[in-house]
Design an enzyme around this catalytic site. Structure first.
Site, PDB file in Angstrom:
ATOM      1  N   ASN A  65      11.417  12.015  23.418  1.00  0.00           N
ATOM      2  CA  ASN A  65      11.342  12.377  22.726  1.00  0.00           C
ATOM      3  C   ASN A  65      10.060  13.239  23.173  1.00  0.00           C
ATOM      4  O   ASN A  65       9.306  13.246  24.333  1.00  0.00           O
ATOM      5  CB  ASN A  65      10.646  11.024  21.540  1.00  0.00           C
ATOM      6  CG  ASN A  65       9.948   9.767  22.619  1.00  0.00           C
ATOM      7  OD1 ASN A  65      10.322  10.182  24.070  1.00  0.00           O
ATOM      8  ND2 ASN A  65       9.242   9.833  22.207  1.00  0.00           N
ATOM      9  N   GLU A 123       6.124  14.739  21.599  1.00  0.00           N
ATOM     10  CA  GLU A 123       5.172  14.233  20.751  1.00  0.00           C
ATOM     11  C   GLU A 123       3.947  15.547  19.964  1.00  0.00           C
ATOM     12  O   GLU A 123       4.231  16.675  21.182  1.00  0.00           O
ATOM     13  CB  GLU A 123       4.641  13.448  21.065  1.00  0.00           C
ATOM     14  CG  GLU A 123       5.003  12.128  20.795  1.00  0.00           C
ATOM     15  CD  GLU A 123       4.944  10.805  21.034  1.00  0.00           C
ATOM     16  OE1 GLU A 123       3.518  10.777  21.240  1.00  0.00           O
ATOM     17  OE2 GLU A 123       5.072   9.612  20.514  1.00  0.00           O
ATOM     18  N   CYS A 127      12.137  13.506  17.710  1.00  0.00           N
ATOM     19  CA  CYS A 127      12.707  11.933  18.738  1.00  0.00           C
ATOM     20  C   CYS A 127      13.891  12.296  19.232  1.00  0.00           C
ATOM     21  O   CYS A 127      14.036  13.320  19.698  1.00  0.00           O
ATOM     22  CB  CYS A 127      13.288  11.374  17.226  1.00  0.00           C
ATOM     23  SG  CYS A 127      11.945  10.446  16.402  1.00  0.00           S
ATOM     24  N   GLU A 151      16.575  11.476  20.069  1.00  0.00           N
ATOM     25  CA  GLU A 151      17.872  11.722  19.881  1.00  0.00           C
ATOM     26  C   GLU A 151      18.376  13.133  19.230  1.00  0.00           C
ATOM     27  O   GLU A 151      19.226  13.978  19.523  1.00  0.00           O
ATOM     28  CB  GLU A 151      18.468  10.816  18.372  1.00  0.00           C
ATOM     29  CG  GLU A 151      18.264   9.139  19.138  1.00  0.00           C
ATOM     30  CD  GLU A 151      16.546   8.762  18.617  1.00  0.00           C
ATOM     31  OE1 GLU A 151      15.769   9.237  18.949  1.00  0.00           O
ATOM     32  OE2 GLU A 151      16.894   7.500  18.199  1.00  0.00           O
ATOM     33  N   CYS A 207      15.125   6.525  14.158  1.00  0.00           N
ATOM     34  CA  CYS A 207      14.700   6.443  12.961  1.00  0.00           C
ATOM     35  C   CYS A 207      15.275   6.624  11.600  1.00  0.00           C
ATOM     36  O   CYS A 207      16.733   7.038  12.122  1.00  0.00           O
ATOM     37  CB  CYS A 207      12.791   7.007  13.112  1.00  0.00           C
ATOM     38  SG  CYS A 207      13.749   9.169  13.438  1.00  0.00           S
TER      39      CYS A 207
END
Ligand code: THU
Length: 159
Positions: free
Chosen positions: A62, A64, A73, A75, A112
């Site tokens: 991830n 940010e 994210c 993934e 998510c």
């Protein structure tokens, strides 16, 4: 009125050693890259490793941002890199791990909603079910196909 029950199948393993060899390798990669995540705001470090049909493993974590929605994210970082660089290779499996303060999360990590939708798109694009491996201290979950994570999903069928 008709009621339909949708079943999902989740295989649970107590530790990484119980997984098939190929899943172990992929999950180790996901675990390895969690420590390189850029997550100064949440302190939640996620790692993802993707196995391609051509045998290549691509990783991501991830990323940010101080403008929170601009982050991404793990993934999607991994999947988008894979799709950008190997557009002809399907994604066979993805392993996801997460750590707080350098310690693997106790409860099994779940992707998510946005990542589920991105996984669904990739699965449909290559018409190959994606094996999903979710890490946790007490239970490693394995699911076959994104349908198990995102039933009744939106897709290009509607467009
Ligand atoms: N995160 C992921 O990388 N993957 C998920 O599926 C859920 C959440 C990241 C986003 C953010 O950097 C941090 O975890 C806390 O939400």
């Amino acid at each position: 009125m008709k009621t339909t029950e949708i079943r999902i199948v989740v295989h649970e393993y107590e530790n990484i050693g119980e997984l098939p060899e190929a899943d172990q390798v992929l999950l180790q990669e996901a675990r390895r890259v969690t420590s390189m995540a850029y997550a100064p705001y949440s302190g939640f470090h996620v790692g993802a490793a993707v196995l391609l049909g051509n045998g290549t493993i691509v990783t991501g974590n991830n990323q940010e941002n101080s403008a929170y929605p601009s982050g991404l994210c793990a993934e999607r970082v991994a999947m988008f890199y894979a799709n950008a660089n190997y557009p002809d290779s399907e994604i066979k499996s993805i392993a996801i791990s997460a750590a707080k303060d350098g310690i693997l999360v106790s409860e099994t990590v779940k992707p998510c909603g946005g990542c589920r939708q991105a996984l669904a798109e990739t699965e449909m694009r290559f018409e190959t079910p994606i094996r999903i491996i979710l890490d946790g201290q007490h239970s490693i979950m394995v699911l076959h196909g994104v349908e198990s994570l995102l039933p009744l999903s939106f897709s290009k069928k509607y467009l």
